[in-house]
Design an enzyme around this catalytic site. Structure first.
Site, short mmCIF file in Angstrom:
data_model
loop_
_atom_site.label_atom_id
_atom_site.label_comp_id
_atom_site.label_asym_id
_atom_site.label_seq_id
_atom_site.Cartn_x
_atom_site.Cartn_y
_atom_site.Cartn_z
N TRP A 64 0.75 -1.09 0.07
CA TRP A 64 -0.14 0.01 -0.04
C TRP A 64 0.87 1.28 -0.04
O TRP A 64 1.95 1.18 0.86
CB TRP A 64 -0.88 0.03 1.47
CG TRP A 64 -1.78 1.21 1.42
CD1 TRP A 64 -2.84 1.59 0.43
CD2 TRP A 64 -2.05 1.66 2.67
NE1 TRP A 64 -3.17 2.69 0.90
CE2 TRP A 64 -3.16 2.79 2.19
CE3 TRP A 64 -1.76 1.74 3.87
CZ2 TRP A 64 -3.63 3.43 3.27
CZ3 TRP A 64 -2.29 2.44 4.92
CH2 TRP A 64 -3.22 3.46 4.53
N ASP A 82 -0.95 -6.30 9.33
CA ASP A 82 -1.77 -5.25 8.77
C ASP A 82 -3.08 -5.90 8.30
O ASP A 82 -3.13 -6.55 7.22
CB ASP A 82 -1.40 -4.18 7.69
CG ASP A 82 -2.18 -3.15 7.37
OD1 ASP A 82 -1.88 -2.22 6.62
OD2 ASP A 82 -3.48 -2.98 7.81
N LYS A 92 -13.45 -1.56 5.58
CA LYS A 92 -14.16 -2.08 4.54
C LYS A 92 -14.93 -3.18 4.98
O LYS A 92 -16.17 -3.15 4.43
CB LYS A 92 -13.03 -2.79 3.77
CG LYS A 92 -11.95 -1.94 2.89
CD LYS A 92 -10.82 -1.21 3.73
CE LYS A 92 -10.15 -0.40 2.77
NZ LYS A 92 -8.92 0.09 3.64
#
Lengths: 437, 477
Positions: B206, B287, B323
């Protein structure tokens, strides 16, 4: 971007009234015991936050007479937290709306637009011309931290000057941004008022173009504010010295009950053409403590520069938490942009400010009626949520241990925690611990 | 209020107006100007450096000047240049500017329905309504570490309700601002208290990861991860790079649904990674942004994390509800640190507070309250898992449809990676030239590394995307 140097054996200073308390943080350097004791074996327990620690102790106390004068969070006359009616109205409007992700930018912009009008005045040139960089922030703390990181990035050698004393978290914020911290004289312990001459001296003696943090009203922790006249002199001297004024606006509305009046200092600086920075919090004046809503604005020479500054601030925020939570932003912008709800809010702020002023008067009268040998004028002279009582650490300890009255070691009392039913008990307790001094 | 001003009085200057209330108005310009003139006069006598046009006759009455222009100084930030747009968020900015009716946003990893709309989960609406209707709820500051109930529930969600680490009180969990905030707080904590200030991140990862960790005070290195030739995992490269990392180094691991590639290790490969890392005392930092989103199963997606915790070792985990609960804008996340003992966990927590307090004092109440409401209510929780599976299934279906559409067009190349990769993103393998072409000619917005968000696709728009890919691949071989 250069990584920060490892923080080995840093001495951490916290200002507690006129006393300094230090604690050392050690960094684990040995690896040999790792597999047995784990990575964190050498982590020492951190000292409790001086303000939040007070509330924790209060909550743990079972005594029925206990009073919490620690955190600056408003309470009604029953000692209960308040959700403002204007907030309930706004909440009903926005509940369950499709705002969760798609409109984040628009909502943030609306919040900034309304916030700067509040601080600078809706007719201010900077507002009309848009010559400022504004970004929604995580309440006052978050706005200060964004600015501190920004200051460090673009003026890497510059220290920040805080009034002595100041909110205990201010030095932590700038220190974590790696900005050196200095102080200027502010509070006069003997008069329990402003040490204006010393303040002006320190402003003059600081190197040109220094960064200063100012409380525009309801100074935390002392409640001592300059007069308008004094603000003008400060502003003038800032011009002479080309200092950068950064205002931490945590109590707009809470000082006098009048939002514009409480922004007086800011408006004076604006009139004089300073390009200020400003951290605004909606924690107290809208009772939105837990929602973490605030705004950082930095005035710029022109709109182009404003775009550049904003883009840099966004970068800093993006690597920290991306954006503040949308719910709080929605609440505030809904309240401020709807005339009816805003009018209701203005009234409710005045009610809160008035109740605090009432408690100040009552406490002072009660102490005078008890024939206290001390002068308690400062209780009503000081302004805003806090009273810098002048109590010593020992006296504070006695209040806590003997009377179950909780306040910070520096003698700062949150007047919001005082009610008509506990003010006599409080006055008696204060009298008890001070009568023989 | 009366203020002491002895030194000025001693010098014969009149004392400033004492004001017992704030009733003096600043609206009357003449009285304000008069006071300013007096203040100016005092200073002109007192000090030598004096402003601009008022310097000629210090003792004369100074004529008033218009406010903002006379003293308007240059900004101390005049030397700033404009920062580049964040590459991911910048895609949406560009998309919003495009007037074309056939434009498609495959940039940000935010879920969209089949109709291309953002989705507020039903359970979230219900939870929010409950919160609003409960008049006893207040808006006081949360503790620095956040909502206690939320923290416990979050730890259980990622580690498993029966996790021995939780039962033994060896886990400290603090509420943070979504994944970003959890990573930053974890990074800052490590920079202060850990002995090895290097973090290894997968290549690619990311876009915000390196920035977050660098600003937290860590030095960032990479380990091989993605193999462009196979469009899968470069497992050998990964093992080699982690094998040659210095002992004790921190390693960032995507718990599932790797962003941006969608390429995840198999369970067997995770086991090998775990063994290697433990043998070299490398510290895992997970993560977890897509738990439940990858396979549709919350437990399956948490397997890698639970494997590491099961061996009794320590690790960090950053969780996000952006999300999987659609709470993007509310910034809801958590950082958990699994320690060797309860005592250590408690000390670690106290130090985490020192990182958080000067950053934003305490986390926001609203999002965490929604999550706690859902997680602790059996019915809401069950309903959530169903809605979550529906989102995951829709994405899996889009993958299949895109794959089929490219095959039907005879687009050159092997596109099976589209259905092998997992989670919200597909690393198409398209290069930046091809991507630019697709944006120009087909109004398709994606990041220049060829990453597309499958969540932005629908049955209706798959043909358009397939056409664009086909054209790009055949125009720029």
């Amino acid at each position: 971007m250069k990584p920060k140097p490892p923080r080995i054996n840093i001495i951490m200073w916290r200002f507690m009234g006129s006393r300094l308390i230090s604690s050392t943080r050690c960094m684990s350097t040995s690896t040999k015991a790792l597999s047995r004791f784990g990575w964190w074996d050498r982590v020492s327990p951190a000292a409790k936050d001086p303000i939040i620690g007070v509330t924790e102790a209060f909550l743990a106390d079972t005594n029925p007479h206990k009073i919490n004068l620690g955190v600056g969070a408003y309470r009604d006359d029953e000692g209960k937290p308040v959700v403002l009616q204007c907030v309930r109205n706004a909440e009903a409007k926005i509940a369950g709306c499709d705002f969760m992700e798609s409109n984040a930018t628009a909502v943030g912009s609306k919040l900034v637009e309304e916030s700067v009008k509040l601080a600078y005045g809706k007719d201010a040139n900077v507002v009309k011309e848009g010559t400022f960089a504004g970004l929604q922030a995580l309440s006052g703390t978050g706005a200060c931290r964004l600015f501190a990181e920004f200051q460090r990035r673009f003026h890497p050698e510059s220290p920040i000057y805080f009034p002595d004393p100041t909110w205990s978290n201010h030095p932590n914020i700038w220190r974590d941004a790696q900005v050196p911290v200095r102080t200027f004289q502010y509070y006069h312990p003997v008069s329990k008022g402003l040490n204006f001459a010393a303040l002006m001296d320190d402003i003059k003696n600081a190197p040109d173009a220094s960064f200063f943090l100012l409380h525009p009203c309801a100074h935390n922790p002392t409640g001592v504010d300059p007069t308008a006249e004094q603000w003008r002199e400060i502003s003038y001297q800032f011009k002479v010295k080309s200092h950068f004024p950064f205002f931490d606006v945590a109590y707009q509305g809470f000082a006098s009950g009048d939002l514009d009046m409480d922004a007086q200092a800011i408006r004076i600086f604006l009139e004089d053409g300073h390009l200020i920075g400003c951290a605004q919090s909606f924690a107290k004046n809208m009772g939105l403590y837990g929602h973490r809503v605030g705004c950082l604005s930095v005035l710029c020479a022109d709109a182009k520069q404003a775009v550049a500054v904003k883009s840099q601030l966004q970068q800093i925020a993006r690597a920290m938490y991306s954006n503040p939570p949308i719910h709080g932003l929605l609440l505030v912008s809904t309240i401020l942009s709807d005339p009816e709800t805003k009018a209701l809010w203005v009234k409710e702020v005045k009610v809160m400010a008035n109740r605090i002023q009432q408690m100040r008067s009552t406490l002072r009268e009660s102490l005078e009626k008890l024939a206290s040998p001390l002068n308690w004028e400062h209780i009503t002279n000081q302004v805003g949520m806090f009273c810098f009582s002048g109590l010593t650490a020992d006296q504070v300890d006695r209040l806590v241990r003997e009377f179950h009255i909780y306040l910070t070691q520096d003698g700062r009392m949150s007047m919001a925690g005082v009610t008509t039913s506990n003010v006599s008990y409080l006055a008696n307790a204060i009298h008890e611990v001070t009568r023989y001094n | 209020m009366r203020q002491q001003n002895t030194s000025l009085e001693a010098h014969g200057f009149e004392s400033p107006t004492t004001e017992s209330s704030f009733s003096s108005s600043i609206s009357s310009s003449s009285s304000a100007t008069d006071r300013r003139l007096k203040a100016l006069a005092r200073h002109l006598v007192d000090s030598s450096p004096v402003m601009d046009s008022h310097s000629q006759n210090p003792n004369d009455t100074v004529s008033p000047s218009p406010t903002s222009s006379a003293f308007h100084a240059d900004s101390v930030f005049a030397h700033l240049v404009r920062a580049p747009e964040d590459p991911i968020l910048g895609v949406t900015v560009a998309y919003n500017k495009d007037p074309s009716p056939i434009k498609l946003n495959l940039g940000v990893g935010a879920y969209r329905t089949e109709e291309g709309k953002p989705l507020v989960l039903n359970v979230v609406r219900q939870a929010e309504q409950q919160l609003v209707n409960d008049r006893s709820r207040v808006k006081e500051y949360l503790p620095i570490v956040g909502l206690a109930e939320y923290n416990k529930l979050s730890a259980k969600l990622i580690l498993g309700a029966d996790s021995p680490a939780i039962q033994e009180n060896r886990v400290t969990t603090v509420q943070c601002l979504s994944g970003t905030g959890s990573l930053r707080v974890g990074g800052e904590f490590l920079a202060r208290h850990y002995h090895q200030l290097t973090i290894y991140i997968p290549l690619p990862t990311w876009g915000n990861h390196p920035k977050v960790f660098t600003l937290a005070g860590l030095s960032v290195k990479t380990y091989r991860y993605y193999d462009p030739a196979t469009r899968g995992l470069d497992f050998q490269g990964l093992l080699e790079d982690l094998g040659s990392a210095p002992s004790g180094a921190i390693v960032l691991l995507h718990a599932c649904a790797h962003n941006p590639t969608g390429v995840d290790p198999t369970i067997q490969q995770w086991e090998q990674i775990r063994q290697l890392m433990r043998s070299k005392a490398l510290l895992p930092f997970f993560d977890s942004a897509y738990q439940g989103f990858a396979s549709g199963s919350l437990d399956a997606d948490a397997q890698p994390v639970r494997m590491f915790v099961a061996d009794g070792g320590e690790c960090l985990v950053a969780q996000s509800y952006a999300k999987n609960m659609g709470l993007y804008g509310e910034r809801v996340g958590a950082l958990s640190i699994v320690c060797k003992s309860a005592d250590v966990a408690s000390r670690v927590e106290s130090q985490l507070k020192l990182v958080i307090r000067p950053m934003y004092s305490s986390p926001p109440i609203h999002g965490a309250s929604i999550v706690a409401t859902i997680l602790k209510d059996r019915n809401l929780y069950t309903e959530w898992t169903i809605e979550l599976k529906a989102m995951a299934d829709r994405i899996i279906s889009m993958r299949q449809q895109l794959f089929d559409a490219l095959r039907a067009r005879g687009t050159p190349g092997d596109w099976s990676h589209i259905i092998k990769q997992i989670g919200m993103f597909t690393f198409t393998g398209l290069n930046s030239e091809q991507v630019a072409f697709m944006t120009r000619e087909y109004h398709i917005y994606m990041t220049s590394d060829g990453r597309i968000s499958m969540a932005g696709l629908s049955s209706r728009t798959v043909p358009h995307l397939a056409d664009a890919i086909h054209a790009a691949v055949t125009s720029f071989a």
